[in-house]
Design a protein around this motif. Structure first.
Motif, PDB file in Angstrom:
ATOM      1  N   THR A  81       0.817  -1.218   0.000  1.00  0.00           N
ATOM      2  CA  THR A  81       0.000   0.000   0.000  1.00  0.00           C
ATOM      3  C   THR A  81       0.850   1.267   0.000  1.00  0.00           C
ATOM      4  OG1 THR A  81      -1.701  -1.211   1.199  1.00  0.00           O
ATOM      5  CG2 THR A  81      -1.910   1.170   1.158  1.00  0.00           C
ATOM      6  N   ALA A  82       1.885   1.296   0.827  1.00  0.00           N
ATOM      7  CA  ALA A  82       2.754   2.478   0.903  1.00  0.00           C
ATOM      8  C   ALA A  82       3.504   2.684  -0.410  1.00  0.00           C
ATOM      9  CB  ALA A  82       3.731   2.348   2.066  1.00  0.00           C
ATOM     10  N   GLN A  83       4.031   1.593  -0.952  1.00  0.00           N
ATOM     11  CA  GLN A  83       4.748   1.682  -2.230  1.00  0.00           C
ATOM     12  C   GLN A  83       3.815   2.141  -3.337  1.00  0.00           C
ATOM     13  OE1 GLN A  83       6.129  -2.409  -2.372  1.00  0.00           O
ATOM     14  NE2 GLN A  83       8.254  -1.716  -2.321  1.00  0.00           N
ATOM     15  N   LEU A  84       2.617   1.607  -3.351  1.00  0.00           N
ATOM     16  CA  LEU A  84       1.649   1.940  -4.384  1.00  0.00           C
ATOM     17  C   LEU A  84       1.369   3.441  -4.412  1.00  0.00           C
ATOM     18  CD1 LEU A  84      -0.236   0.848  -6.586  1.00  0.00           C
ATOM     19  CD2 LEU A  84      -1.974   0.561  -4.822  1.00  0.00           C
ATOM     20  N   LYS A  85       1.184   4.024  -3.247  1.00  0.00           N
ATOM     21  CA  LYS A  85       0.920   5.465  -3.159  1.00  0.00           C
ATOM     22  C   LYS A  85       2.105   6.266  -3.703  1.00  0.00           C
ATOM     23  CE  LYS A  85      -0.457   9.025   0.131  1.00  0.00           C
ATOM     24  NZ  LYS A  85      -0.804   9.338   1.518  1.00  0.00           N
ATOM     25  N   GLN A  86       3.315   5.868  -3.343  1.00  0.00           N
ATOM     26  CA  GLN A  86       4.511   6.583  -3.803  1.00  0.00           C
ATOM     27  C   GLN A  86       4.739   6.396  -5.306  1.00  0.00           C
ATOM     28  OE1 GLN A  86       7.046   4.678  -0.807  1.00  0.00           O
ATOM     29  NE2 GLN A  86       7.584   6.721  -0.065  1.00  0.00           N
ATOM     30  N   VAL A  87       4.562   5.178  -5.786  1.00  0.00           N
ATOM     31  CA  VAL A  87       4.755   4.889  -7.211  1.00  0.00           C
ATOM     32  C   VAL A  87       3.740   5.652  -8.049  1.00  0.00           C
ATOM     33  CG1 VAL A  87       4.536   3.048  -8.949  1.00  0.00           C
ATOM     34  CG2 VAL A  87       5.934   2.686  -6.913  1.00  0.00           C
ATOM     35  N   LYS A  88       2.515   5.705  -7.559  1.00  0.00           N
ATOM     36  CA  LYS A  88       1.468   6.452  -8.264  1.00  0.00           C
ATOM     37  C   LYS A  88       1.873   7.917  -8.427  1.00  0.00           C
ATOM     38  CE  LYS A  88      -3.462   7.489  -8.011  1.00  0.00           C
ATOM     39  NZ  LYS A  88      -4.709   7.296  -7.261  1.00  0.00           N
ATOM     40  N   ALA A  89       2.388   8.517  -7.375  1.00  0.00           N
ATOM     41  CA  ALA A  89       2.817   9.923  -7.425  1.00  0.00           C
ATOM     42  C   ALA A  89       3.991  10.110  -8.390  1.00  0.00           C
ATOM     43  CB  ALA A  89       3.193  10.407  -6.029  1.00  0.00           C
ATOM     44  N   ILE A  90       4.932   9.194  -8.376  1.00  0.00           N
ATOM     45  CA  ILE A  90       6.093   9.278  -9.275  1.00  0.00           C
ATOM     46  C   ILE A  90       5.649   9.119 -10.723  1.00  0.00           C
ATOM     47  CG2 ILE A  90       8.204   8.082  -9.999  1.00  0.00           C
ATOM     48  CD1 ILE A  90       8.701   7.514  -6.988  1.00  0.00           C
ATOM     49  N   ASN A  91       4.806   8.130 -10.995  1.00  0.00           N
ATOM     50  CA  ASN A  91       4.338   7.923 -12.365  1.00  0.00           C
ATOM     51  C   ASN A  91       3.596   9.143 -12.897  1.00  0.00           C
ATOM     52  OD1 ASN A  91       5.451   5.378 -12.718  1.00  0.00           O
ATOM     53  ND2 ASN A  91       3.623   4.317 -12.025  1.00  0.00           N
ATOM     54  N   LEU A  92       2.782   9.749 -12.064  1.00  0.00           N
ATOM     55  CA  LEU A  92       2.056  10.952 -12.493  1.00  0.00           C
ATOM     56  C   LEU A  92       3.021  12.109 -12.733  1.00  0.00           C
ATOM     57  CD1 LEU A  92      -0.544  12.398 -13.173  1.00  0.00           C
ATOM     58  CD2 LEU A  92      -0.849  12.861 -10.727  1.00  0.00           C
ATOM     59  N   LYS A  93       3.955  12.287 -11.845  1.00  0.00           N
ATOM     60  CA  LYS A  93       4.954  13.355 -11.986  1.00  0.00           C
ATOM     61  C   LYS A  93       5.671  13.261 -13.339  1.00  0.00           C
ATOM     62  CE  LYS A  93       9.429  14.695  -9.976  1.00  0.00           C
ATOM     63  NZ  LYS A  93      10.364  14.414  -8.863  1.00  0.00           N
ATOM     64  N   TYR A  94       6.121  12.068 -13.675  1.00  0.00           N
ATOM     65  CA  TYR A  94       6.880  11.910 -14.921  1.00  0.00           C
ATOM     66  C   TYR A  94       5.983  11.854 -16.157  1.00  0.00           C
ATOM     67  CZ  TYR A  94      11.099  11.840 -12.261  1.00  0.00           C
ATOM     68  OH  TYR A  94      12.131  12.233 -11.438  1.00  0.00           O
ATOM     69  N   ALA A  95       4.765  11.401 -16.015  1.00  0.00           N
ATOM     70  CA  ALA A  95       3.831  11.440 -17.151  1.00  0.00           C
ATOM     71  C   ALA A  95       3.536  12.890 -17.528  1.00  0.00           C
ATOM     72  CB  ALA A  95       2.550  10.691 -16.805  1.00  0.00           C
ATOM     73  N   LEU A  96       3.348  13.735 -16.514  1.00  0.00           N
ATOM     74  CA  LEU A  96       3.103  15.165 -16.774  1.00  0.00           C
ATOM     75  C   LEU A  96       4.345  15.840 -17.356  1.00  0.00           C
ATOM     76  CD1 LEU A  96       1.083  16.006 -13.538  1.00  0.00           C
ATOM     77  CD2 LEU A  96       0.198  15.990 -15.889  1.00  0.00           C
ATOM     78  N   LYS A  97       5.490  15.510 -16.809  1.00  0.00           N
ATOM     79  CA  LYS A  97       6.752  16.078 -17.305  1.00  0.00           C
ATOM     80  C   LYS A  97       6.998  15.654 -18.753  1.00  0.00           C
ATOM     81  CE  LYS A  97      11.652  16.321 -16.067  1.00  0.00           C
ATOM     82  NZ  LYS A  97      12.659  15.933 -15.074  1.00  0.00           N
ATOM     83  N   ASN A  98       6.757  14.384 -19.046  1.00  0.00           N
ATOM     84  CA  ASN A  98       6.989  13.883 -20.401  1.00  0.00           C
ATOM     85  C   ASN A  98       5.965  14.415 -21.395  1.00  0.00           C
ATOM     86  OD1 ASN A  98       9.219  12.469 -19.505  1.00  0.00           O
ATOM     87  ND2 ASN A  98       8.106  10.569 -19.223  1.00  0.00           N
ATOM     88  N   GLU A  99       4.774  14.708 -20.920  1.00  0.00           N
ATOM     89  CA  GLU A  99       3.749  15.275 -21.793  1.00  0.00           C
ATOM     90  C   GLU A  99       4.215  16.618 -22.357  1.00  0.00           C
ATOM     91  OE1 GLU A  99      -0.195  15.327 -23.586  1.00  0.00           O
ATOM     92  OE2 GLU A  99       1.129  13.781 -22.824  1.00  0.00           O
ATOM     93  N   GLN A 100       4.877  17.396 -21.543  1.00  0.00           N
ATOM     94  CA  GLN A 100       5.406  18.687 -22.006  1.00  0.00           C
ATOM     95  C   GLN A 100       6.434  18.479 -23.112  1.00  0.00           C
ATOM     96  OE1 GLN A 100       6.928  20.594 -18.484  1.00  0.00           O
ATOM     97  NE2 GLN A 100       4.896  21.038 -17.678  1.00  0.00           N
TER      98      GLN A 100
END
Length: 135
Positions: A57-76
């Protein structure tokens, strides 16, 4: 036609871009994912990682935040007017940063699994590229 070749090149570049930003996504789904929002791509990547790596559960929350961070960064980067090579360099750099963050969250075994799957996807993408050139 030049525009057709450019379109094919962009599609191929976007598939590569997706593969680098979400290496745990299946290659056959990459083309379908290129039309998704960064949030949808991040959610898909997170689900793939959850199932492949057995995140708690803890990893999932952190991984979700990282994936979103880089998906937004890569979208730019994807939407920028930069050359394909420049985009590739930026995404590669971004992927290294993402891996460093993930390494802090995942166990050693999970990170090895992550890297193995990433290598598998790169090999499959390379094979597809070579097959596509010979057609």
């Amino acid at each position: 036609m030049k525009s057709s070749n450019t379109t094919k090149g962009m599609v191929g570049g976007l598939i590569l871009l997706f593969m680098l930003s979400g290496p745990l996504a299946m290659a056959q789904n990459a083309s379908a994912m290129q039309d998704k929002t960064p949030q949808e791509r991040a959610a898909y990547q997170t689900e793939m990682m959850k199932s492949k790596l057995g995140l708690d559960t803890a990893q999932l929350k952190q991984v979700k935040a990282i994936n979103l961070k880089y998906a937004l960064k890569n979208e730019q980067v994807i939407k920028s007017g930069d050359s394909k090579f420049s985009k590739f360099r930026q995404i590669s750099s971004s992927q290294k940063e993402k891996q460093a963050e993930l390494k802090k969250i995942l166990t050693a075994q999970q990170f090895k699994q992550y890297q193995a799957f990433q290598d598998e996807m790169k090999a499959e993408l390379k094979e597809r590229r070579e097959t596509g050139k010979s057609e």
